[in-house]
Design a protein around this motif. Structure first.
Motif, PDB file in Angstrom:
ATOM      1  N   UNK A 421       0.841  -1.191   0.000  1.00  0.00           N
ATOM      2  CA  UNK A 421       0.000   0.000   0.000  1.00  0.00           C
ATOM      3  C   UNK A 421       0.877   1.241   0.000  1.00  0.00           C
ATOM      4  N   UNK A 422       0.485   2.214  -0.834  1.00  0.00           N
ATOM      5  CA  UNK A 422       1.278   3.417  -0.993  1.00  0.00           C
ATOM      6  C   UNK A 422       0.357   4.602  -1.238  1.00  0.00           C
ATOM      7  N   UNK A 423       0.798   5.779  -0.799  1.00  0.00           N
ATOM      8  CA  UNK A 423       0.084   7.015  -1.082  1.00  0.00           C
ATOM      9  C   UNK A 423       1.057   8.004  -1.712  1.00  0.00           C
ATOM     10  N   UNK A 424       0.669   8.577  -2.839  1.00  0.00           N
ATOM     11  CA  UNK A 424       1.490   9.575  -3.532  1.00  0.00           C
ATOM     12  C   UNK A 424       1.009  10.979  -3.171  1.00  0.00           C
ATOM     13  N   UNK A 425       1.958  11.858  -2.871  1.00  0.00           N
ATOM     14  CA  UNK A 425       1.662  13.243  -2.503  1.00  0.00           C
ATOM     15  C   UNK A 425       2.210  14.185  -3.560  1.00  0.00           C
ATOM     16  N   UNK A 426       1.437  15.239  -3.859  1.00  0.00           N
ATOM     17  CA  UNK A 426       1.881  16.254  -4.804  1.00  0.00           C
ATOM     18  C   UNK A 426       1.413  17.618  -4.303  1.00  0.00           C
ATOM     19  N   UNK A 427       2.323  18.593  -4.334  1.00  0.00           N
ATOM     20  CA  UNK A 427       1.945  19.937  -3.903  1.00  0.00           C
ATOM     21  C   UNK A 427       1.017  20.595  -4.919  1.00  0.00           C
ATOM     22  N   UNK A 428       0.171  21.448  -4.409  1.00  0.00           N
ATOM     23  CA  UNK A 428      -0.923  22.007  -5.197  1.00  0.00           C
ATOM     24  C   UNK A 428      -0.451  22.978  -6.272  1.00  0.00           C
ATOM     25  N   UNK A 429       0.809  23.433  -6.221  1.00  0.00           N
ATOM     26  CA  UNK A 429       1.313  24.342  -7.263  1.00  0.00           C
ATOM     27  C   UNK A 429       1.972  23.594  -8.431  1.00  0.00           C
ATOM     28  N   UNK A 433      -0.890  18.979 -11.364  1.00  0.00           N
ATOM     29  CA  UNK A 433      -1.869  18.759 -10.303  1.00  0.00           C
ATOM     30  C   UNK A 433      -3.245  18.387 -10.864  1.00  0.00           C
ATOM     31  N   UNK A 434      -3.638  18.946 -11.991  1.00  0.00           N
ATOM     32  CA  UNK A 434      -4.979  18.657 -12.511  1.00  0.00           C
ATOM     33  C   UNK A 434      -5.079  17.213 -13.001  1.00  0.00           C
ATOM     34  N   UNK A 435      -4.012  16.699 -13.613  1.00  0.00           N
ATOM     35  CA  UNK A 435      -3.992  15.277 -13.984  1.00  0.00           C
ATOM     36  C   UNK A 435      -3.915  14.408 -12.746  1.00  0.00           C
ATOM     37  N   UNK A 436      -3.173  14.867 -11.767  1.00  0.00           N
ATOM     38  CA  UNK A 436      -3.028  14.129 -10.504  1.00  0.00           C
ATOM     39  C   UNK A 436      -4.388  13.934  -9.836  1.00  0.00           C
ATOM     40  N   UNK A 449      -3.844   6.295 -15.205  1.00  0.00           N
ATOM     41  CA  UNK A 449      -4.679   6.069 -14.028  1.00  0.00           C
ATOM     42  C   UNK A 449      -3.949   5.143 -13.051  1.00  0.00           C
ATOM     43  N   UNK A 450      -4.187   5.353 -11.772  1.00  0.00           N
ATOM     44  CA  UNK A 450      -3.603   4.488 -10.728  1.00  0.00           C
ATOM     45  C   UNK A 450      -4.742   4.008  -9.839  1.00  0.00           C
ATOM     46  N   UNK A 451      -5.300   2.860 -10.185  1.00  0.00           N
ATOM     47  CA  UNK A 451      -6.511   2.398  -9.504  1.00  0.00           C
ATOM     48  C   UNK A 451      -6.242   1.835  -8.116  1.00  0.00           C
ATOM     49  N   UNK A 452      -4.996   1.529  -7.795  1.00  0.00           N
ATOM     50  CA  UNK A 452      -4.682   0.897  -6.506  1.00  0.00           C
ATOM     51  C   UNK A 452      -3.925   1.822  -5.560  1.00  0.00           C
ATOM     52  N   UNK A 453      -3.437   2.922  -6.063  1.00  0.00           N
ATOM     53  CA  UNK A 453      -2.631   3.838  -5.249  1.00  0.00           C
ATOM     54  C   UNK A 453      -3.501   4.913  -4.628  1.00  0.00           C
ATOM     55  N   UNK A 454      -3.258   5.195  -3.359  1.00  0.00           N
ATOM     56  CA  UNK A 454      -3.895   6.343  -2.731  1.00  0.00           C
ATOM     57  C   UNK A 454      -3.142   7.609  -3.142  1.00  0.00           C
ATOM     58  N   UNK A 455      -3.855   8.729  -3.162  1.00  0.00           N
ATOM     59  CA  UNK A 455      -3.239  10.000  -3.524  1.00  0.00           C
ATOM     60  C   UNK A 455      -3.674  11.075  -2.537  1.00  0.00           C
ATOM     61  N   UNK A 456      -2.818  12.083  -2.389  1.00  0.00           N
ATOM     62  CA  UNK A 456      -3.127  13.168  -1.457  1.00  0.00           C
ATOM     63  C   UNK A 456      -2.543  14.478  -1.963  1.00  0.00           C
ATOM     64  N   UNK A 457      -3.298  15.553  -1.805  1.00  0.00           N
ATOM     65  CA  UNK A 457      -2.842  16.913  -2.090  1.00  0.00           C
ATOM     66  C   UNK A 457      -2.035  17.429  -0.906  1.00  0.00           C
ATOM     67  N   UNK A 531     -12.913   9.662  -4.028  1.00  0.00           N
ATOM     68  CA  UNK A 531     -12.324   9.500  -2.707  1.00  0.00           C
ATOM     69  C   UNK A 531     -10.901  10.015  -2.612  1.00  0.00           C
ATOM     70  N   UNK A 532     -10.354  10.519  -3.700  1.00  0.00           N
ATOM     71  CA  UNK A 532      -8.976  11.009  -3.751  1.00  0.00           C
ATOM     72  C   UNK A 532      -8.888  12.248  -4.629  1.00  0.00           C
TER      73      UNK A 532
END
Length: 926
Positions: A421-429, A433-436, A449-457, A531-532
């Motif tokens: 399990x993994x979560x990818x983070x990307x800063x909002x600037x 970001x829009x593709x993220x 697309x990453x159907x199994x990875x969690x993502x966070x802003x 959800x992400x």
């Protein structure tokens, strides 16, 4: 033997009744046996009376030695001891008469069963493992079921369990199937009364004992057997190369004596099944651990480096086996084994060239292999369209690499125990970001697309301020604005404005300007639909970080509660465990003295993990040894509220969240400075907020100064923080970070309390996880409904029909409905308010799920802005439920025949559900 000395003992009769233990009945039975041999004329003999009295005392002493703590003793066990006493006394003829008497009575009981229509039962045969057949042992089955119900007689019906079990058996059934049948029959009754949950666990425990010990053992014999069997169990594990050979250097006999067999009776069915399925060590599929053996093995694994290792192992064992504190899943999996990867979370930052990116993906695989959850900071990777100097081409951006990371997480399944399990983070600037935001959509180019990875802003305060003021927002490629990644607060805002000016002048290759509110709405839309990505806030995590002198917090972790520095030379590591808050409520209030003791021991255990841990990569070892962060959290918050009679959605509950977290924080920080006094401070202590006398709640001043407003947080305190501040000044801190509230889904299942800080999901539902599906009934609600005379079949049917929601059930009083309001009944602002009070004290963050019935864009906008203004560092899952989905027809139909599953009812496409509670496909919940 005085009556007083046997007052704590009971006798289990063959019909399952429990009656007071009566030594005089043993005397009567012995007298009858002697008279049967010697004749009635011997009845008045003083010698006979003395002999009977002596033998009675011998039998009673033997029974008490086997169970010194008191409790129930089965009649067959008593009669076995009578036989042994007679034979040891040389009274062979009397012993023979006694045996014949028992056989005659057994025959009479069989005849009585036949007269009751149970004559067919003896014709059933079971097939043993070796293929042989034997008559079904009804007496043993009846004894097993009745024993499992001891202490729960008022709420359970052993005869019903036994009768249902017999209905499901057939001639030639395997022994294993018999065990499963009795467990399944009891399991089906859990919805009738929560007491059956413990009954089912006890029946399962009998099967587990049979597997581990090779024979079925009564609970009354387990105290002695645990002590006798423990050294051999550890040696078997060492010989099988599962356990660290150093475990054999402990005083195994002493540790075996410390095992508390009665602690096995605390388990609910879900907890024990989870341990059996996923935690107990096995050799070729056969378990070699029982519950108390397991807890002591973990405790020993955490005490390996202690000077007084036996004393510490017993201390650690007691907080685990009592359910006062529970280590995290990786620690439970691996403590004391040859692969002691005990840490829960790893945070990494990936660089901006192919070598660094694929080194980072390799590190993900190595870290995930031994059950670590991952948080990846991808912000440094250049955006789509950026110039690549080496090839004079254009970059494809961060998304294709995220796809590779996603597939790596799926491929590495943590030793077969759970998916990576993994979560990818990307800063909002970041310009991608829009593709993220769209990575989790089910439409579009699947290669992006990453159907199994969690993502966070990873959201800067400046963005939130622009949203609040309806200002513009600009996007850049980090290859052209690399320092934004490491800037926070006012420094970030100043440099960001400079880059905006450069972009407006056309000095940047990649630059896009848009309305901040438009991006914010897209963020909320994607959060609602998929959800992400989760919303996490960069500046509170950094400006309140005790370690800001050592660098920048670039992301959180898989579950958004860890906020530690990362760099190209350090992978942040955190070691987790959680206090069971419900176990620290006594006499209607928080037992602060007990809490202090639990926290002190827990912090020592967590600190030990750092030195004992197996580090798959050197960057992780480097970070953990230098900073020594740990993340002690809590669980059972909702249970504690129920024990106190407080509704989650109330000012009193918010105040309890504040005061309980203050107490935990005070004792945790005190424990860390005490460890510093004993063991020394962590290497990078000098320059930290700790060293400057700034405690976590003091750091709110730093956040307020940076924001210049937009911060509304309660600042009240009740404890002597000046005293603690002075002690830290004198001795320092052992750990750079001490507190983080993790989701605790699995360890809360093990000990049978509500997960983490979660409100009640439903008062009656079926919970799904990797061990199967389990009926969950709110035992506190059932207790109160019984008190009011409202718990009956009709009430159960209503609860099932309304999915555990009390609102539509008219005969439930309003005050009960308020007390047992479920997650989707609550206004989510209560969750934010309680979390804000906790965040005041926590040096890291908390996994905060937000629930919303009838979600809308306006409600989401208000909720997440409220979370930011209240100073939260992170949020976790958004769980939504359509307002219309709770409405049902007033008719009654087949829906009464089954408890609904955990997922909410079907909802319109505009109001989607993202992640069901403990979804077995969602490893971040496990």
């Amino acid at each position: 033997m005085s009556v007083a000395s046997t007052a704590s003992y009971q006798c289990i009769r063959r019909n399952g009744d429990v009656v007071p233990f009566a030594p005089d009945k043993i005397s009567v039975a012995l007298s009858k046996a002697f008279l049967a041999v010697l004749g009635s004329e011997a009845g008045g003999s003083s010698r006979l009376r003395d002999e009977v009295e002596h033998l009675t005392a011998t039998v009673v002493a033997a029974l008490i030695r086997r169970r010194p703590e008191g409790g129930p003793i089965h009649i067959e066990d008593i009669q076995d001891q009578v036989e042994l006493a007679l034979m040891r006394a040389g009274e062979q003829e009397v012993a023979r008469a006694y045996v014949l008497y028992r056989e005659r009575r057994a025959a009479e009981r069989r005849a009585a069963r036949e007269a009751l229509g149970l004559a067919a039962a003896p014709t059933l045969h079971v097939t043993r493992a070796d293929g042989s057949r034997a008559p079904l042992d009804l007496d043993r089955m009846a004894t097993l079921v009745h024993t499992a119900c001891i202490g729960l007689e008022a709420d359970t019906d052993p005869a019903a369990i036994l009768g249902d079990t017999l209905k499901n058996l057939y001639d030639g059934v395997s022994e294993a199937e018999v065990g499963r049948a009795v467990v399944m029959c009891a399991r089906q009754m859990i919805e009738r009364d929560p007491a059956y949950d413990k009954v089912t666990a006890r029946l399962l425990l009998d099967s587990i004992r049979g597997e581990v010990l090779g024979r079925h053992v009564a609970q009354t014999d387990m105290a002695a057997l645990y002590a006798d069997a423990f050294p051999g169990a550890i040696q078997r594990g060492i010989q099988a190369e599962l356990l660290d050979p150093r475990l054999g250097e402990f005083d195994l006999a002493r540790l075996g004596q410390a095992l508390n067999a009665d602690a096995d009776l605390q388990f609910g069915y879900l907890g024990l099944q989870t341990l059996y399925d996923r935690y107990f060590l096995h050799i070729e599929g056969r378990r070699i651990e029982l519950p108390q053996t397991f807890f002591m093995r973990v405790a020993m694994g955490l005490a390996l480096n202690e000077a007084e290792r036996n004393d510490r192992a017993i201390e650690f064992y007691r907080v685990l086996s009592s359910f006062d504190f529970m280590s995290s899943t990786p620690t439970l999996f691996n403590a004391g084994t040859l692969h002691s990867q005990l840490s829960s979370c790893y945070l990494t930052t990936l660089g901006d060239d192919l070598t660094e990116i694929f080194d980072g993906i390799k590190e993900n695989a190595l870290l995930s292999k031994y059950a670590g959850g991952l948080g990846n900071d991808w912000t440094p990777v250049r955006s789509l369209g950026s110039h690549i100097k080496g090839t004079n081409g254009k970059s494809q951006g961060v998304v294709p690499f995220l796809k590779v990371a996603n597939d790596t997480a799926v491929a590495v399944n943590q030793g077969g125990k759970r998916k990576g399990a993994v979560c990818a983070y990307l800063e909002t600037w970041h310009a991608d970001i829009e593709e993220f935001l769209e990575l989790r959509k089910n439409t579009g180019d699947d290669r992006r697309r990453t159907h199994d990875m969690n993502t966070a802003n990873w959201v800067p305060d400046l963005f939130m301020q622009r949203v609040m003021e309806d200002g513009p927002w600009s996007l850049f490629s980090p290859s052209e604005t690399p320092d934004l990644h490491d800037l926070t607060g006012k420094a970030f805002a100043r440099r960001y404005a400079e880059y905006e000016a450069m972009g407006e002048r056309g000095e940047l290759r990649v630059y896009k300007r848009l309305r901040a509110l438009d991006l914010w709405r897209k963020m909320l839309t994607m959060l609602f639909e998929t959800g992400h990505p989760w919303l996490t806030f960069k500046d509170p995590c950094n400006l309140r970080s005790p370690q800001q002198h050592m660098g920048v917090v670039h992301s959180s972790n898989l579950c958004t509660e860890i906020t530690l520095n990362t760099s190209d030379s350090e992978i942040a590591v955190c070691n987790l465990g959680s206090v069971n808050l419900a176990n620290h409520i006594r006499n209607g209030q928080l037992d602060d003295a007990k809490l202090a003791g639990t926290v002190r021991t827990a912090m020592r255990m967590l600190d030990n993990v750092i030195d004992l841990n197996f580090y798959p990569v050197e960057k992780a070892r480097n970070a953990n040894m230098r900073h020594r962060p740990v993340g002690m959290g809590l669980m059972g918050f909702q249970d504690a509220l129920h024990a106190l009679g407080l509704a989650y959605g109330s000012d009193a509950a918010v105040e309890f969240a504040d005061r309980s977290m203050e107490s935990i924080a005070y004792h945790a920080y005190w424990a860390s400075t005490s460890l510093a006094e004993e063991r020394g401070t962590y290497q990078t202590y000098d320059g930290s907020l700790w060293s400057r006398g700034i405690l976590p709640h003091d750091s709110l001043d730093l956040l307020a100064e940076s924001r210049g407003g937009w911060l509304e947080v309660d600042r009240s305190t009740t404890l002597d923080w000046d005293r603690l501040r002075a002690r830290i000044k004198q001795f320092g801190m052992r750990n750079s970070n001490c507190l983080a509230i993790a989701p605790t889904a699995t360890i809360a299942n093990i000990i049978g309390v509500s997960a983490s800080i979660e409100p009640t999901y439903k008062n009656l539902f079926v919970k799904s996880n990797l061990s199967g599906e389990f009926t969950v009934v709110n035992e506190y609600l059932v207790r109160d409904l019984k008190r009011l005379g409202l718990w009956d079949k009709v009430m159960l049917a209503d609860l099932k029909y309304f999915d555990g929601d009390l609102g539509p059930i008219e005969r439930i009083p309003a005050e009960v409905k308020a007390l047992y309001a479920t997650a989707f009944d609550l206004d989510p602002s209560w969750l934010v308010e309680a979390a804000s009070r906790r965040q005041k004290w926590i040096d890291q963050a908390q996994s905060l799920n937000l629930y919303m019935a009838g979600a809308s864009g306006k409600k989401l906008d208000t909720l997440y802005k409220h979370a930011w203004v209240r100073g939260l560092k992170t949020t976790y899952y958004l769980r939504t439920l359509a307002a219309t989905s709770a409405e049902k027809s007033t008719g009654r139909g087949g829906e009464l025949n089954a408890v609904p599953v955990a997922a909410p009812p079907a909802v319109p496409a505009t109001d989607m559900k993202f992640c069901s509670i403990d979804n077995p496909d969602c490893e971040s919940c496990q």
